[in-house]
Motif scaffolding. Structure first.
Motif, PDB file in Angstrom:
ATOM      1  N   ILE A  10      10.428  33.788  70.844  1.00 57.20           N
ATOM      2  CA  ILE A  10      10.333  34.058  72.281  1.00 57.20           C
ATOM      3  C   ILE A  10       8.882  34.094  72.730  1.00 57.20           C
ATOM      4  O   ILE A  10       8.527  33.566  73.794  1.00 57.20           O
ATOM      5  CB  ILE A  10      11.048  35.390  72.621  1.00 57.20           C
ATOM      6  N   HIS A  11       8.026  34.714  71.901  1.00 53.49           N
ATOM      7  CA  HIS A  11       6.607  34.791  72.227  1.00 53.49           C
ATOM      8  C   HIS A  11       5.996  33.396  72.312  1.00 53.49           C
ATOM      9  O   HIS A  11       5.220  33.099  73.232  1.00 53.49           O
ATOM     10  CB  HIS A  11       5.881  35.625  71.174  1.00 53.49           C
ATOM     11  N   GLN A  12       6.341  32.532  71.378  1.00 53.27           N
ATOM     12  CA  GLN A  12       5.818  31.173  71.377  1.00 53.27           C
ATOM     13  C   GLN A  12       6.332  30.384  72.586  1.00 53.27           C
ATOM     14  O   GLN A  12       5.586  29.625  73.214  1.00 53.27           O
ATOM     15  CB  GLN A  12       6.198  30.465  70.073  1.00 53.27           C
ATOM     16  N   LEU A  13       7.603  30.578  72.921  1.00 53.64           N
ATOM     17  CA  LEU A  13       8.184  29.894  74.068  1.00 53.64           C
ATOM     18  C   LEU A  13       7.519  30.339  75.367  1.00 53.64           C
ATOM     19  O   LEU A  13       7.171  29.508  76.220  1.00 53.64           O
ATOM     20  CB  LEU A  13       9.691  30.168  74.132  1.00 53.64           C
ATOM     21  N   ASN A  14       7.323  31.643  75.491  1.00 56.36           N
ATOM     22  CA  ASN A  14       6.663  32.159  76.696  1.00 56.36           C
ATOM     23  C   ASN A  14       5.243  31.615  76.818  1.00 56.36           C
ATOM     24  O   ASN A  14       4.791  31.263  77.917  1.00 56.36           O
ATOM     25  CB  ASN A  14       6.636  33.684  76.678  1.00 56.36           C
ATOM     26  N   GLY A  15       4.558  31.561  75.697  1.00 55.68           N
ATOM     27  CA  GLY A  15       3.194  31.026  75.708  1.00 55.68           C
ATOM     28  C   GLY A  15       3.164  29.558  76.106  1.00 55.68           C
ATOM     29  O   GLY A  15       2.313  29.131  76.888  1.00 55.68           O
ATOM     30  N   ALA A  16       4.105  28.793  75.573  1.00 56.76           N
ATOM     31  CA  ALA A  16       4.163  27.367  75.902  1.00 56.76           C
ATOM     32  C   ALA A  16       4.473  27.159  77.384  1.00 56.76           C
ATOM     33  O   ALA A  16       3.872  26.298  78.050  1.00 56.76           O
ATOM     34  CB  ALA A  16       5.215  26.677  75.035  1.00 56.76           C
ATOM     35  N   LEU A  17       5.396  27.954  77.917  1.00 57.93           N
ATOM     36  CA  LEU A  17       5.746  27.857  79.332  1.00 57.93           C
ATOM     37  C   LEU A  17       4.557  28.231  80.211  1.00 57.93           C
ATOM     38  O   LEU A  17       4.252  27.541  81.199  1.00 57.93           O
ATOM     39  CB  LEU A  17       6.928  28.777  79.643  1.00 57.93           C
ATOM     40  N   TYR A  18       3.890  29.299  79.851  1.00 53.03           N
ATOM     41  CA  TYR A  18       2.765  29.769  80.657  1.00 53.03           C
ATOM     42  C   TYR A  18       1.644  28.732  80.666  1.00 53.03           C
ATOM     43  O   TYR A  18       1.077  28.426  81.723  1.00 53.03           O
ATOM     44  CB  TYR A  18       2.252  31.095  80.099  1.00 53.03           C
ATOM     45  N   ARG A  19       1.327  28.168  79.506  1.00 52.09           N
ATOM     46  CA  ARG A  19       0.258  27.163  79.432  1.00 52.09           C
ATOM     47  C   ARG A  19       0.620  25.926  80.252  1.00 52.09           C
ATOM     48  O   ARG A  19      -0.219  25.362  80.957  1.00 52.09           O
ATOM     49  CB  ARG A  19      -0.022  26.799  77.978  1.00 52.09           C
ATOM     50  N   ALA A  20       1.871  25.515  80.145  1.00 55.94           N
ATOM     51  CA  ALA A  20       2.318  24.341  80.899  1.00 55.94           C
ATOM     52  C   ALA A  20       2.223  24.575  82.405  1.00 55.94           C
ATOM     53  O   ALA A  20       1.832  23.685  83.171  1.00 55.94           O
ATOM     54  CB  ALA A  20       3.745  23.978  80.507  1.00 55.94           C
ATOM     55  N   LEU A  21       2.562  25.785  82.827  1.00 57.11           N
ATOM     56  CA  LEU A  21       2.482  26.117  84.246  1.00 57.11           C
ATOM     57  C   LEU A  21       1.042  26.159  84.726  1.00 57.11           C
ATOM     58  O   LEU A  21       0.706  25.623  85.783  1.00 57.11           O
ATOM     59  CB  LEU A  21       3.167  27.459  84.515  1.00 57.11           C
ATOM     60  N   MET A  22       0.184  26.809  83.964  1.00 58.24           N
ATOM     61  CA  MET A  22      -1.212  26.930  84.365  1.00 58.24           C
ATOM     62  C   MET A  22      -1.951  25.599  84.329  1.00 58.24           C
ATOM     63  O   MET A  22      -2.873  25.359  85.106  1.00 58.24           O
ATOM     64  CB  MET A  22      -1.934  27.953  83.486  1.00 58.24           C
ATOM     65  N   LYS A  23      -1.549  24.705  83.430  1.00 62.07           N
ATOM     66  CA  LYS A  23      -2.172  23.382  83.352  1.00 62.07           C
ATOM     67  C   LYS A  23      -1.499  22.383  84.282  1.00 62.07           C
ATOM     68  O   LYS A  23      -1.867  21.214  84.320  1.00 62.07           O
ATOM     69  CB  LYS A  23      -2.126  22.873  81.912  1.00 62.07           C
ATOM     70  N   LYS A  24      -0.478  22.867  84.995  1.00 64.53           N
ATOM     71  CA  LYS A  24       0.260  22.054  85.963  1.00 64.53           C
ATOM     72  C   LYS A  24       0.835  20.797  85.323  1.00 64.53           C
ATOM     73  O   LYS A  24       0.601  19.668  85.757  1.00 64.53           O
ATOM     74  CB  LYS A  24      -0.640  21.707  87.157  1.00 64.53           C
ATOM     75  N   LYS A  25       1.610  21.029  84.270  1.00 62.00           N
ATOM     76  CA  LYS A  25       2.305  19.956  83.565  1.00 62.00           C
ATOM     77  C   LYS A  25       3.811  20.169  83.710  1.00 62.00           C
ATOM     78  O   LYS A  25       4.456  20.772  82.847  1.00 62.00           O
ATOM     79  CB  LYS A  25       1.905  19.933  82.091  1.00 62.00           C
ATOM     80  N   PRO A  26       4.388  19.710  84.823  1.00 59.55           N
ATOM     81  CA  PRO A  26       5.804  19.967  85.096  1.00 59.55           C
ATOM     82  C   PRO A  26       6.764  19.440  84.032  1.00 59.55           C
ATOM     83  O   PRO A  26       7.788  20.068  83.757  1.00 59.55           O
ATOM     84  CB  PRO A  26       6.039  19.281  86.445  1.00 59.55           C
ATOM     85  N   LYS A  27       6.438  18.310  83.424  1.00 56.82           N
ATOM     86  CA  LYS A  27       7.318  17.766  82.387  1.00 56.82           C
ATOM     87  C   LYS A  27       7.408  18.706  81.188  1.00 56.82           C
ATOM     88  O   LYS A  27       8.474  18.877  80.601  1.00 56.82           O
ATOM     89  CB  LYS A  27       6.827  16.386  81.947  1.00 56.82           C
ATOM     90  N   ASP A  28       6.278  19.296  80.824  1.00 53.83           N
ATOM     91  CA  ASP A  28       6.268  20.253  79.710  1.00 53.83           C
ATOM     92  C   ASP A  28       7.052  21.514  80.070  1.00 53.83           C
ATOM     93  O   ASP A  28       7.729  22.101  79.226  1.00 53.83           O
ATOM     94  CB  ASP A  28       4.834  20.614  79.335  1.00 53.83           C
ATOM     95  N   VAL A  29       6.946  21.942  81.350  1.00 55.39           N
ATOM     96  CA  VAL A  29       7.706  23.115  81.795  1.00 55.39           C
ATOM     97  C   VAL A  29       9.199  22.861  81.655  1.00 55.39           C
ATOM     98  O   VAL A  29       9.944  23.663  81.073  1.00 55.39           O
ATOM     99  CB  VAL A  29       7.368  23.455  83.264  1.00 55.39           C
ATOM    100  N   LEU A  30       9.645  21.735  82.164  1.00 56.56           N
ATOM    101  CA  LEU A  30      11.072  21.398  82.108  1.00 56.56           C
ATOM    102  C   LEU A  30      11.519  21.169  80.677  1.00 56.56           C
ATOM    103  O   LEU A  30      12.666  21.468  80.319  1.00 56.56           O
ATOM    104  CB  LEU A  30      11.347  20.161  82.961  1.00 56.56           C
TER     105      LEU A  30
END
Length: 360
Positions: A10-30
């Motif tokens: 869960i920690h890794q998933l949250n980190g990946a989501l947060y980084r994708a959002l902050m870097k504005k990478k919508p494909k990675d978010v989805l």
């Protein structure tokens, strides 16, 4: 061991989501949604402050992503959308309300959960109030129109949406943050607020009359600034148009045009409020009702604190990405006097403050 593995995942998933959002990478978010339960996705909470993916998409001004996330929400989750708040009770609409470019996102949210229009955060601010606090005129127009069409049991219930817990109205807050163009719109639309008191028993005009820095006469100007001001003609809208059409992009010229526009807007707003001011009729020259006035509006945010911290200083708890040096944001506005008669007329207060734009 299984619990530790789940926590790590869960920690890794949250980190990946947060980084994708902050870097504005919508494909990675989805892409991260594949690891989430079907009923989570856009409403999945990724920060310790209970911000969801949708909160963060709106917070980081990603309009297209926010719209796409909303489309992923089935109608069965609309009630959950309405109930979703972070730890300072900001709904997703509270975040959307701070950006003019997200009016279509706000419309989609309200189509799904119209009750969010009257939702309040920890300060008692509705999304409309928050839009005004950040000077978002287009968002204000949209939300005000929706609010005016909404059914309320009483008119007082509707008016309550224009105040927060400390009694400050949207007209007060527009003066505190020196968004005078927006203040004019508010005064024209909600005339009752012109005579409304805040917790200090002061009207917006009384506060404006204690703020000399909001007016041209209250600021010191060098020779260059005086020269440029003397060359500028026209009203507020003329100056704004001049700035937009100008072939030159000298930073000082643009800054001075905006500054002059703000001063003119303050003058125009004061004139509008003075038209409806009848405070002199009720003034008691013998009254000595002195209140300590310390207006401090520091902006707000949905992601930087807990409720306990907010109870100590809720404005710290509501910081916002626009509240950074060099960005357009609510300015700190302090009254000139620590002890002011809150029953004095605006003209008297303006005289004390040395504001000829109000007195003359």
């Amino acid at each position: 061991m299984a619990d530790m593995d789940d926590a790590k995942r869960i920690h890794q998933l949250n980190g990946a989501l947060y980084r994708a959002l902050m870097k504005k990478k919508p494909k990675d978010v989805l892409g991260c949604f594949k690891s989430l339960p079907d009923d989570e996705g856009p409403l999945y909470k990724i920060t310790i402050h209970k911000d969801t993916v949708l909160h963060m998409a709106c917070y980081s001004k990603q309009r297209d992503l926010a719209l796409e996330l909303l489309q992923l929400l089935p109608p069965s989750l609309n009630q959950r959308l309405a109930n979703t708040k972070n730890d300072v009770d900001n709904t997703i609409l509270h975040e959307v309300a701070t950006y003019n470019a997200m009016t279509d996102v706000a419309t989609e949210i309200l189509n799904r959960a119209p009750e969010l229009l009257t939702a309040r955060n920890i300060l008692g601010e509705t999304p409309l109030f928050r839009a005004v606090r950040y000077g978002k005129d287009e968002m204000f127009k949209l939300l005000a129109e929706k609010l005016d069409r909404m059914d309320f049991e009483t008119e007082e219930d509707r008016k309550a949406c224009l105040r927060r817990n400390d009694g400050t109205t949207i007209l007060h807050i527009s003066v505190f943050t020196e968004n005078f163009d927006l203040a004019l719109l508010i005064a024209e639309r909600y005339g009752d607020l012109i005579s409304a008191w805040d917790s200090n028993q002061m009207t917006a005009l009384q506060h404006l009359a204690c703020s000399p820095s909001a007016f041209l006469s209250g600021c010191e100007h060098g020779h260059l600034r005086r020269f440029i001001y003397s060359c500028q003609g026209g009203r507020c809208q003329d100056l704004k148009s001049m700035l937009a059409k100008s072939r030159f992009r000298w930073p000082i010229w643009a800054a001075l045009l905006e500054e002059k526009h703000r001063y003119d807007a303050a003058h125009e707003h004061a004139s509008k409020l003075l038209e409806s001011d009848t405070s002199w009729e009720a003034t008691n020259p013998q009254a000595v009702d002195r209140g300590s006035i310390s207006v401090q509006e520091k902006g707000g945010d949905s992601s930087v604190s807990s409720k306990e911290k907010a109870k100590v200083d809720p404005f710290i708890a509501l910081q916002h990405p626009d509240d950074k040096k060099g960005k357009t944001s609510p300015k700190v506005n302090r009254t000139r006097f620590n002890n002011i008669r809150n029953k004095e007329t605006p003209l008297f207060l303006a005289t004390m403050s040395g504001i000829p734009e109000i007195v003359d």
